[in-house]
Enzyme design. Sequence first.
Site, PDB file in Angstrom:
ATOM      1  N   LYS A  81     -25.096   7.881  15.549  1.00 33.30           N
ATOM      2  CA  LYS A  81     -23.708   7.419  15.240  1.00 33.30           C
ATOM      3  C   LYS A  81     -23.185   7.412  13.908  1.00 33.30           C
ATOM      4  O   LYS A  81     -24.129   7.407  13.021  1.00 33.30           O
ATOM      5  CB  LYS A  81     -23.272   6.132  15.990  1.00 33.30           C
ATOM      6  CG  LYS A  81     -24.151   4.749  15.408  1.00 33.30           C
ATOM      7  CD  LYS A  81     -23.700   4.415  14.239  1.00 33.30           C
ATOM      8  CE  LYS A  81     -24.461   2.975  13.639  1.00 33.30           C
ATOM      9  NZ  LYS A  81     -24.160   2.755  12.271  1.00 33.30           N
ATOM     10  N   GLY A 137     -28.226   4.549   8.346  1.00 33.61           N
ATOM     11  CA  GLY A 137     -26.886   3.904   8.883  1.00 33.61           C
ATOM     12  C   GLY A 137     -26.427   4.642   9.855  1.00 33.61           C
ATOM     13  O   GLY A 137     -25.234   4.627  10.366  1.00 33.61           O
ATOM     14  N   SER A 173     -32.065   2.074  16.839  1.00 35.72           N
ATOM     15  CA  SER A 173     -31.061   1.359  17.929  1.00 35.72           C
ATOM     16  C   SER A 173     -30.901   2.190  19.189  1.00 35.72           C
ATOM     17  O   SER A 173     -30.937   1.789  20.283  1.00 35.72           O
ATOM     18  CB  SER A 173     -29.686   0.977  17.428  1.00 35.72           C
ATOM     19  OG  SER A 173     -30.039  -0.040  16.350  1.00 35.72           O
ATOM     20  N   ASP A 177     -26.562  -3.320  17.111  1.00 35.94           N
ATOM     21  CA  ASP A 177     -25.988  -2.073  17.300  1.00 35.94           C
ATOM     22  C   ASP A 177     -26.379  -1.266  18.853  1.00 35.94           C
ATOM     23  O   ASP A 177     -25.929  -0.288  19.037  1.00 35.94           O
ATOM     24  CB  ASP A 177     -26.765  -1.027  16.385  1.00 35.94           C
ATOM     25  CG  ASP A 177     -25.663  -0.814  15.174  1.00 35.94           C
ATOM     26  OD1 ASP A 177     -24.814  -1.401  15.025  1.00 35.94           O
ATOM     27  OD2 ASP A 177     -26.216   0.051  14.238  1.00 35.94           O
TER      28      ASP A 177
END
Length: 287
Positions: free
Chosen positions: A20, A110, A115, A148
């Site tokens: 993401k 990031g 996750s 997340d």
Amino acid sequence: MTASRRGTTRPVLTAKAFAKINLDLRVLDVRPDGYHELRTTFQSIALADTLTFRSTRTPLRIECDDPACPAGRRNLVWRAAARMWKAAKRRGLPRGLTIQIAKRIPVQAGLGGGSSDAAAALRALAVIWRVQISSAELHQMASELGADVPFFLEGGTALGVGRGDRLFPLDDIARAWVVLVIPDFAVNTKDAFGWWDRTRGRLRGADSNDLQAPVAERHPVVKRLVAALKRGGAFHASLSGSGSAVYGLFPSRPGALRAARALDGSGRRTIVVRTLDRGECRALAAT
Ligand code: C5P
């Protein structure tokens, strides 16, 4: 299940775990539990790790082809498996599988790689171990693994509030091309929020990500990369999450490739991918 010459077995299942970016990220406050109250827009992108589940007779093993990926029980996938094993009402520690992670999402950038792997593992293991679980329970399990993780159960474009774990699906954005610039340093998420604490948003400025200024204070190249992406034609550019990856959005692939070529080198690398909507995430997740 047939054993191959190397003693492993044919895959029981494979799953794709997409990365993401954060289209925006507001840090609103520090909560009593030490986490930060967020308002962020998550966006899935077509960059994925692949998880391969193989049947074995041994305790659960996690294998990863990237040395930067935490091994064994320190990997979030192991912890996801331990939670699902419990939900399956099985005794002791998880066993009977090896999970291989082909890591394509840079670590501590990031981009949510760890996750996303954990979310993909939860979904796959619920199927493999035939666990009857409601989507609310699955979401709860995911949020206990990390703030997340719940986003990656669905993907697409979503607003995250609370720790980033309370989600509201948003309309899909028009497809865009993403230039990811991966610098030669990593950022630890906890550290980045700690840097934000010290200034409590006084550094915010006009950025679309409140963590960008505190991270750029320690790593000034971040600001230069955001500016270079904008100069190179990005209609939006920012740090993703707590970094260290910086991204720019482009309307066309040739434009994105041109900007990426101009930024490659000097110890950093670039990756060009497109955004993914929720339907694509769902369709592509099971390979
Ligand atoms: O939830 P997760 O373990 O992924 O978060 C990593 C660290 O990031 C937390 O330990 C916390 O320090 C910080 N964090 C935060 N506020 C959030 C999300 C993460 O302070 N909303």
